[in-house]
Write a protein that holds these residues in place. Structure first.
Motif, PDB file in Angstrom:
ATOM      1  N   TRP A  14      23.344  59.261  61.242  1.00 40.03           N
ATOM      2  CA  TRP A  14      22.762  60.159  61.746  1.00 40.03           C
ATOM      3  C   TRP A  14      23.076  61.494  61.931  1.00 40.03           C
ATOM      4  O   TRP A  14      22.227  62.555  62.008  1.00 40.03           O
ATOM      5  N   ALA A  15      24.341  61.779  61.186  1.00 37.61           N
ATOM      6  CA  ALA A  15      24.725  63.173  61.289  1.00 37.61           C
ATOM      7  C   ALA A  15      23.971  64.218  60.287  1.00 37.61           C
ATOM      8  O   ALA A  15      23.729  65.240  60.965  1.00 37.61           O
ATOM      9  N   ARG A  16      23.316  63.594  59.263  1.00 36.21           N
ATOM     10  CA  ARG A  16      22.583  64.554  58.626  1.00 36.21           C
ATOM     11  C   ARG A  16      21.037  64.507  59.068  1.00 36.21           C
ATOM     12  O   ARG A  16      20.206  65.455  58.844  1.00 36.21           O
ATOM     13  N   ASP A  17      20.682  63.414  59.680  1.00 38.44           N
ATOM     14  CA  ASP A  17      19.244  63.010  59.857  1.00 38.44           C
ATOM     15  C   ASP A  17      19.364  62.293  61.065  1.00 38.44           C
ATOM     16  O   ASP A  17      19.144  60.956  60.988  1.00 38.44           O
ATOM     17  N   PRO A  18      19.259  62.841  62.440  1.00 34.99           N
ATOM     18  CA  PRO A  18      19.081  61.887  63.591  1.00 34.99           C
ATOM     19  C   PRO A  18      17.890  61.275  63.678  1.00 34.99           C
ATOM     20  O   PRO A  18      17.911  60.477  64.510  1.00 34.99           O
ATOM     21  N   SER A  19      16.947  61.452  62.823  1.00 34.03           N
ATOM     22  CA  SER A  19      15.731  60.505  62.891  1.00 34.03           C
ATOM     23  C   SER A  19      15.625  59.472  62.001  1.00 34.03           C
ATOM     24  O   SER A  19      14.605  58.742  61.930  1.00 34.03           O
ATOM     25  N   ALA A  20      16.674  59.217  61.054  1.00 30.11           N
ATOM     26  CA  ALA A  20      16.797  58.122  60.257  1.00 30.11           C
ATOM     27  C   ALA A  20      16.912  56.697  61.065  1.00 30.11           C
ATOM     28  O   ALA A  20      16.896  56.524  61.834  1.00 30.11           O
ATOM     29  N   LEU A  21      15.944  55.676  60.160  1.00 30.46           N
ATOM     30  CA  LEU A  21      15.325  54.310  60.967  1.00 30.46           C
ATOM     31  C   LEU A  21      16.325  53.330  60.251  1.00 30.46           C
ATOM     32  O   LEU A  21      16.680  53.448  59.091  1.00 30.46           O
ATOM     33  N   ILE A  22      16.452  52.320  61.013  1.00 25.19           N
ATOM     34  CA  ILE A  22      17.193  50.945  60.590  1.00 25.19           C
ATOM     35  C   ILE A  22      16.407  49.800  60.752  1.00 25.19           C
ATOM     36  O   ILE A  22      15.793  49.522  61.857  1.00 25.19           O
ATOM     37  N   ALA A  23      16.080  48.993  59.737  1.00 15.16           N
ATOM     38  CA  ALA A  23      15.617  47.570  59.755  1.00 15.16           C
ATOM     39  C   ALA A  23      16.656  46.568  59.935  1.00 15.16           C
ATOM     40  O   ALA A  23      18.001  46.982  60.090  1.00 15.16           O
ATOM     41  N   SER A  24      16.273  45.328  59.991  1.00 17.32           N
ATOM     42  CA  SER A  24      17.376  44.230  60.167  1.00 17.32           C
ATOM     43  C   SER A  24      16.760  42.795  59.496  1.00 17.32           C
ATOM     44  O   SER A  24      15.491  42.923  59.377  1.00 17.32           O
ATOM     45  N   SER A  25      17.798  42.086  59.623  1.00 25.07           N
ATOM     46  CA  SER A  25      17.425  40.512  59.625  1.00 25.07           C
ATOM     47  C   SER A  25      18.682  40.000  59.982  1.00 25.07           C
ATOM     48  O   SER A  25      19.787  40.042  59.088  1.00 25.07           O
ATOM     49  N   TYR A  26      18.792  39.457  60.966  1.00 25.98           N
ATOM     50  CA  TYR A  26      19.883  38.818  61.805  1.00 25.98           C
ATOM     51  C   TYR A  26      20.202  37.353  61.137  1.00 25.98           C
ATOM     52  O   TYR A  26      21.235  36.919  61.737  1.00 25.98           O
ATOM     53  N   MET A  27      19.493  36.803  60.551  1.00 20.55           N
ATOM     54  CA  MET A  27      19.751  35.630  59.793  1.00 20.55           C
ATOM     55  C   MET A  27      21.081  35.515  59.309  1.00 20.55           C
ATOM     56  O   MET A  27      21.501  36.440  58.449  1.00 20.55           O
ATOM     57  N   PRO A  28      21.997  34.424  59.320  1.00 22.67           N
ATOM     58  CA  PRO A  28      23.126  34.468  59.047  1.00 22.67           C
ATOM     59  C   PRO A  28      23.287  33.956  57.659  1.00 22.67           C
ATOM     60  O   PRO A  28      24.133  32.941  57.014  1.00 22.67           O
ATOM     61  N   LYS A  29      22.753  35.064  56.613  1.00 22.49           N
ATOM     62  CA  LYS A  29      22.650  34.550  55.292  1.00 22.49           C
ATOM     63  C   LYS A  29      23.608  35.189  54.296  1.00 22.49           C
ATOM     64  O   LYS A  29      23.634  34.794  53.285  1.00 22.49           O
ATOM     65  N   GLY A  30      24.417  36.099  54.812  1.00 27.34           N
ATOM     66  CA  GLY A  30      25.267  36.851  53.835  1.00 27.34           C
ATOM     67  C   GLY A  30      26.472  35.973  53.356  1.00 27.34           C
ATOM     68  O   GLY A  30      27.138  35.271  54.152  1.00 27.34           O
ATOM     69  N   GLN A  31      26.740  36.221  52.244  1.00 25.52           N
ATOM     70  CA  GLN A  31      27.968  35.747  51.619  1.00 25.52           C
ATOM     71  C   GLN A  31      28.981  36.649  51.791  1.00 25.52           C
ATOM     72  O   GLN A  31      28.847  37.643  51.035  1.00 25.52           O
ATOM     73  N   VAL A  32      30.188  36.398  52.314  1.00 25.25           N
ATOM     74  CA  VAL A  32      31.032  37.636  52.769  1.00 25.25           C
ATOM     75  C   VAL A  32      32.308  37.017  52.189  1.00 25.25           C
ATOM     76  O   VAL A  32      32.904  35.985  52.397  1.00 25.25           O
ATOM     77  N   ASN A  80      36.954  52.906  50.046  1.00 18.51           N
ATOM     78  CA  ASN A  80      36.309  53.840  51.258  1.00 18.51           C
ATOM     79  C   ASN A  80      35.133  54.389  50.525  1.00 18.51           C
ATOM     80  O   ASN A  80      35.384  55.211  49.989  1.00 18.51           O
ATOM     81  N   SER A  81      34.177  54.044  51.006  1.00 15.86           N
ATOM     82  CA  SER A  81      32.791  54.528  50.636  1.00 15.86           C
ATOM     83  C   SER A  81      32.394  55.614  51.417  1.00 15.86           C
ATOM     84  O   SER A  81      30.978  56.078  51.500  1.00 15.86           O
ATOM     85  N   THR A  82      33.047  56.017  52.670  1.00 15.70           N
ATOM     86  CA  THR A  82      32.466  56.944  53.646  1.00 15.70           C
ATOM     87  C   THR A  82      32.902  58.391  53.059  1.00 15.70           C
ATOM     88  O   THR A  82      33.812  58.536  52.667  1.00 15.70           O
ATOM     89  N   LEU A  83      32.048  59.221  53.869  1.00 16.55           N
ATOM     90  CA  LEU A  83      32.636  60.696  53.887  1.00 16.55           C
ATOM     91  C   LEU A  83      32.991  61.318  55.162  1.00 16.55           C
ATOM     92  O   LEU A  83      32.327  60.636  56.319  1.00 16.55           O
ATOM     93  N   THR A  84      33.525  62.214  55.271  1.00 19.29           N
ATOM     94  CA  THR A  84      33.846  62.993  56.515  1.00 19.29           C
ATOM     95  C   THR A  84      32.497  63.893  56.925  1.00 19.29           C
ATOM     96  O   THR A  84      32.364  64.748  56.163  1.00 19.29           O
ATOM     97  N   ILE A  85      32.009  63.548  58.116  1.00 16.63           N
ATOM     98  CA  ILE A  85      30.790  64.080  58.395  1.00 16.63           C
ATOM     99  C   ILE A  85      30.502  64.723  59.766  1.00 16.63           C
ATOM    100  O   ILE A  85      31.193  63.914  60.510  1.00 16.63           O
ATOM    101  N   ALA A  86      30.348  65.972  59.864  1.00 17.80           N
ATOM    102  CA  ALA A  86      30.183  66.597  61.239  1.00 17.80           C
ATOM    103  C   ALA A  86      29.032  65.683  62.085  1.00 17.80           C
ATOM    104  O   ALA A  86      28.071  65.613  61.596  1.00 17.80           O
ATOM    105  N   LYS A  87      29.441  65.456  63.459  1.00 17.22           N
ATOM    106  CA  LYS A  87      28.430  64.983  64.110  1.00 17.22           C
ATOM    107  C   LYS A  87      27.238  65.982  64.597  1.00 17.22           C
ATOM    108  O   LYS A  87      27.558  67.271  64.562  1.00 17.22           O
TER     109      LYS A  87
END
Length: 406
Positions: free
Chosen positions: A120-138, A2-9
């Motif tokens: 967004w809990a700490r920074d609601p202005s954080a931005l997200i990029a992407s690449s939807y190409m199905p390239k991930g090895q999962v 588990n890499s997540t933290l409990t963060i207040a919204k």
């Protein structure tokens, strides 16, 4: 694992603090002189300037489709696309990264809410990029997935703190097809490779992204099947009709609508140029019949493409508000119309370009940048009308649908 933290919204956006669509469009128009002034430098540096991204942030433009519970405005899609088209009149690269970054704020409402808390809990202005190409090895592991791969064309990645990347999850049962998902990763888990050196859309900085064996928890993934069927986990909390729109319909317009605005910008600069130009043979450009027809048809086409966009989303929103699923045939019709936009804009800007005569070849002609940017946008997979025409036409002729990104 588990890499997540409990963060207040963060606090939900107060309705009194949300600007009107008219004010947001006014702010977008006010940025056009600065975007035009920065466009040449942005192309040389192969990235939209930090100042421009900060201007978009301060104007609240990234928040248009963001959930109110995270400081967003939850406005109709037509507002988002109108802002994008407005920005593209001055700089299609800026409009392009605005579209593909801001549309991710909409998709975040579909993911498990724990993902939005992390972003967004700490920074609601954080931005997200992407690449939807199905390239991930999962690889499936306890609590999530191990994830690796290399993706291209991640527009605006230099300005983003998170990224959504496509991958295929192996089927649990032998003989079943893999499952397409997007995986949300923080900046620390990726490496950006400087690969973007192109003829058009140069300032989008659409570099490659490399991931080496990162852990992605289950809640930071989004199943494409949920986006198609309207069963995404985030809908349990984000109940606005906006988030019941089909994912495919929202995203594809984010990579085609900027071409409409760029064509409008091309028409504006061409009118200034042609209205005064006298050719080397002594002929006034504005008096040539073929030029007059090209200008008239371009202006009418811009109006028509905007009206189709507005009509389609008005009907999609109406269905979402009534809780009715839009039929597949209509969704394919809208998908094909979205894919046709950039091809059509490329043909029209070409007519303006050749109507400029040999003087139009010089790089100080602002039409050149619009010409190159629109043609670069046409190369995006989602903007290939032939692919989607074949599927749509096949369905109309009784064949099975093969596209679920609709």
């Amino acid at each position: 694992m588990n890499s997540t933290l409990t963060i207040a919204k963060p606090a939900t956006a107060d309705a009194d603090d949300i600007p009107t669509p008219q004010l947001l469009l006014q702010r977008a128009r006010a940025l056009l002189p600065a975007l035009s002034q920065r466009a040449e430098q942005a192309a040389r540096q192969r990235r939209v300037p930090e100042q421009t991204v900060e201007d978009l942030r301060r104007a609240g433009l990234f928040r248009v489709l963001q959930a109110r519970r995270y400081g967003g405005y939850e406005m109709p899609p037509e507002v988002f696309y109108e802002i994008q088209m407005t920005l593209a009149r001055a700089c299609m690269s800026t409009a392009w990264i605005y579209g593909v970054i801001a549309v991710h704020n909409w998709q975040m409402a579909l993911l498990d809410d724990r993902a939005s808390q992390e972003v967004w809990a700490r920074d609601p202005s954080a931005l997200i990029a992407s690449s939807y190409m199905p390239k991930g090895q999962v690889t499936r592991v306890d609590g999530g997935f191990r994830f690796s791969g290399r993706w291209g064309y991640s527009s605006g990645i230099d300005h983003c703190q998170w990224v959504l990347l496509g991958g295929l999850v192996p089927a649990l049962r032998e003989g079943e097809p893999p499952e397409y998902r997007t995986f949300l990763l923080p900046r620390r888990d990726i490496e950006v490779l400087d690969t973007w050196d192109t003829m058009g859309l140069r300032a989008t900085g659409s570099h490659d992204v490399l991931v080496r064996d990162a852990f992605v928890p289950e809640h930071r993934t989004h199943r494409s099947a949920d986006g198609f069927a309207g069963t995404s986990p985030g809908l349990a909390i984000n109940s606005a009709p906006l988030y019941r729109l089909p994912f495919g319909q929202i995203f594809v317009r984010a990579v085609s609508s900027s071409a409409i605005g760029a064509l409008q910008g091309a028409l504006e600069v061409f009118r200034d140029f042609a209205g005064e130009r006298v050719g080397d043979m002594g002929t006034r450009t504005a008096e040539q019949g073929s030029v007059q027809v090209a200008v008239a048809e371009t202006a009418a086409a811009i109006d028509e493409m905007k009206l189709v966009l507005q009509r389609n989303f008005a009907q999609l929103m109406d269905a979402a508000e009534r809780g009715v699923a839009m039929d597949i045939e209509t969704r394919l019709h809208y998908r094909y119309q979205a894919a046709s936009v950039v091809e059509r804009c490329a043909q029209l800007v070409y007519r303006l370009f050749v109507s400029s005569g040999a003087r139009g070849l010089f790089n100080d002609n602002p039409l050149v940048r619009h010409f190159l940017d629109i043609h670069a946008g046409r190369t995006h997979y989602a903007n290939n009308p032939d692919l989607f025409a074949r599927n749509y036409g096949g369905v109309l002729l009784g064949r099975a649908n093969t596209d679920f990104f609709i």
